[in-house]
Design a protein around this motif. Structure first.
Motif, PDB file in Angstrom:
ATOM      1  N   THR A 291       8.968  -4.185  13.180  1.00  0.00           N
ATOM      2  CA  THR A 291       9.228  -5.975  13.301  1.00  0.00           C
ATOM      3  C   THR A 291       8.638  -6.387  12.782  1.00  0.00           C
ATOM      4  O   THR A 291       7.871  -7.973  13.439  1.00  0.00           O
ATOM      5  CB  THR A 291       8.534  -5.990  14.615  1.00  0.00           C
ATOM      6  N   ASP A 292       7.759  -7.112  11.709  1.00  0.00           N
ATOM      7  CA  ASP A 292       7.360  -7.925  10.968  1.00  0.00           C
ATOM      8  C   ASP A 292       8.025  -8.522   9.293  1.00  0.00           C
ATOM      9  O   ASP A 292       7.801  -7.828   8.317  1.00  0.00           O
ATOM     10  CB  ASP A 292       6.067  -7.417  10.216  1.00  0.00           C
ATOM     11  N   LYS A 294       7.212 -11.002   8.123  1.00  0.00           N
ATOM     12  CA  LYS A 294       6.354 -11.940   7.139  1.00  0.00           C
ATOM     13  C   LYS A 294       5.358 -11.296   6.277  1.00  0.00           C
ATOM     14  O   LYS A 294       5.520 -11.333   5.043  1.00  0.00           O
ATOM     15  CB  LYS A 294       5.311 -12.162   8.253  1.00  0.00           C
ATOM     16  N   ARG A 295       5.199 -10.301   6.701  1.00  0.00           N
ATOM     17  CA  ARG A 295       4.060  -9.216   5.904  1.00  0.00           C
ATOM     18  C   ARG A 295       4.788  -7.897   5.279  1.00  0.00           C
ATOM     19  O   ARG A 295       4.686  -7.229   4.433  1.00  0.00           O
ATOM     20  CB  ARG A 295       3.069  -8.458   7.041  1.00  0.00           C
ATOM     21  N   ALA A 298      12.240  -7.042   8.991  1.00  0.00           N
ATOM     22  CA  ALA A 298      11.416  -6.668  10.511  1.00  0.00           C
ATOM     23  C   ALA A 298      13.656  -6.066  10.610  1.00  0.00           C
ATOM     24  O   ALA A 298      14.467  -7.134  10.199  1.00  0.00           O
ATOM     25  CB  ALA A 298      11.620  -8.082  10.848  1.00  0.00           C
ATOM     26  N   LYS A 326       3.651  -5.277  13.683  1.00  0.00           N
ATOM     27  CA  LYS A 326       3.388  -7.240  13.721  1.00  0.00           C
ATOM     28  C   LYS A 326       2.153  -6.746  14.850  1.00  0.00           C
ATOM     29  O   LYS A 326       1.526  -7.337  14.396  1.00  0.00           O
ATOM     30  CB  LYS A 326       4.483  -7.427  14.484  1.00  0.00           C
ATOM     31  N   ASP A 327       2.312  -6.264  16.037  1.00  0.00           N
ATOM     32  CA  ASP A 327       1.858  -5.737  17.203  1.00  0.00           C
ATOM     33  C   ASP A 327       0.591  -5.516  16.556  1.00  0.00           C
ATOM     34  O   ASP A 327      -0.347  -5.566  17.964  1.00  0.00           O
ATOM     35  CB  ASP A 327       1.935  -5.953  18.462  1.00  0.00           C
TER      36      ASP A 327
END
Length: 337
Positions: A291-292, A294-295, A298, A326-327
């Motif tokens: 879900t990420d 950016k890093r 997703a 992400k979380d």
């Protein structure tokens, strides 16, 4: 008073050493280190710690040491798999290196697609085309020679987005989870659709998982005796596909016990999660959800690589823990620390 202090008090009283009691109680008691420091506090981390605690503490959910089996998918679960499975990159690198000796490949798919970096053409060739690439890149050599090629590739190849060796793109939170389970007498196994001969040369150094605890897809091999020299030779044929329903079959064949803990990230892991959790007793199913963007990346339902659709729908029905990168993760890769 902490449990340690209470135990110290009782021991001292039993030994008639009450005079030193004040000193013992006053000694600082070190807080237990967080076994999952790269995980954010939340439902996922709590569920993992609770399960490990329950299954390793005497009580109704206690699991005998010999039955503490944990299985992990590799691609997308222990390391990244985008934009294309890393073993696929290795195969394509091998095809490019061999192309000078195979001029016919420039006009023949899927080799043409590899040489032209046309991933759509490679994917369109399907399982048949990918099988041809695998056979051409690895058959006709010994397992030892193939392992040497894999090790050299892990040292020299670089993932283009991060400009790091592919083995650097392992997930730090999952490394911690593997270590946490092993510290509690769990045996950790890889059960992956990736090639077993591709993974075994490096999994122990990267994950702490020895070759004999790696289950994967495999090609046919044969024993060869040449004078006094013996070898296992790789043949251009698929023997076993360790994906989807093949994963429970592989677990049964090569491990011989049903896991109590299983982690995956895609529909290819669905049957492994079902095989693990649809059984009496304490069971833990986990899905790593990418879900990420950016890093890492997703993706889920519409992805050509690591598609997560049916398993995502089934997770809440089965009580599986869905981990959001992400979380739930403070960092993704070890080099971010």
């Amino acid at each position: 008073m902490s449990a340690f202090a209470r135990l110290t008090r009782r021991t001292l009283l039993q030994l008639g050493l009450a005079g030193t009691l004040a000193l013992s109680v006053a000694l600082p008691v070190a807080a237990e280190a967080d076994p999952l420091p790269s995980w954010n506090d939340g439902a996922a981390k709590t569920a993992i710690v609770d399960f490990v605690t329950r299954t390793t503490t005497p009580g109704p959910d206690f699991v005998a040491v010999g039955d503490r089996i944990a299985t992990f998918d590799n691609d997308g679960t222990l390391w990244s798999e985008k934009p294309f499975y890393f073993q696929g990159v290795f195969v394509m690198d091998r095809i490019k290196a061999m192309a000078k000796d195979h001029p016919e490949w420039k006009d023949t798919q899927p080799f043409k697609g590899v040489l032209e970096n046309d991933m759509k053409a490679v994917v369109a060739s399907g399982h048949k085309g990918l099988g041809e690439l695998l056979a051409a890149s690895s058959s006709g050599m010994s397992v030892e020679d193939f392992s040497a090629q894999v090790v050299e590739w892990t040292k020299t190849a670089r993932e283009p987005r991060f400009n790091k060796p592919y083995t650097d793109l392992v997930f730090q939170p999952m490394l911690e989870l593997l270590a946490y389970l092993r510290a509690n007498d769990y045996q950790t196994f890889i059960v992956s659709g990736g090639g077993v001969e591709f993974m075994r040369p490096w999994t122990e150094g990267v994950y702490g998982i020895p070759p004999q605890q790696v289950v994967g897809s495999s090609g046919k091999t044969e024993f060869k005796l040449d004078g006094d020299k013996v070898s296992i030779q790789k043949l251009p044929a698929i023997e076993f596909v360790d994906d989807g329903p093949g994963k429970p079959v592989g677990i049964n064949r090569f491990i011989g016990k049903r896991p109590v803990f299983a982690a995956g990230n895609s529909d290819g892991d669905l049957e492994m999660l079902q095989w693990t959790t649809l059984n009496p007793g304490p069971r833990f199913g986990m899905i790593v959800h990418h879900t990420d963007a950016k890093r890492e990346w997703a993706y889920d339902r519409d992805s050509d690589v690591g598609k997560l659709d049916k398993a995502l729908d089934e997770a809440p029905k089965r009580g599986w823990t869905v981990v959001s990168m992400k979380d739930d993760w403070k960092v993704i890769y070890p080099f971010e620390k």
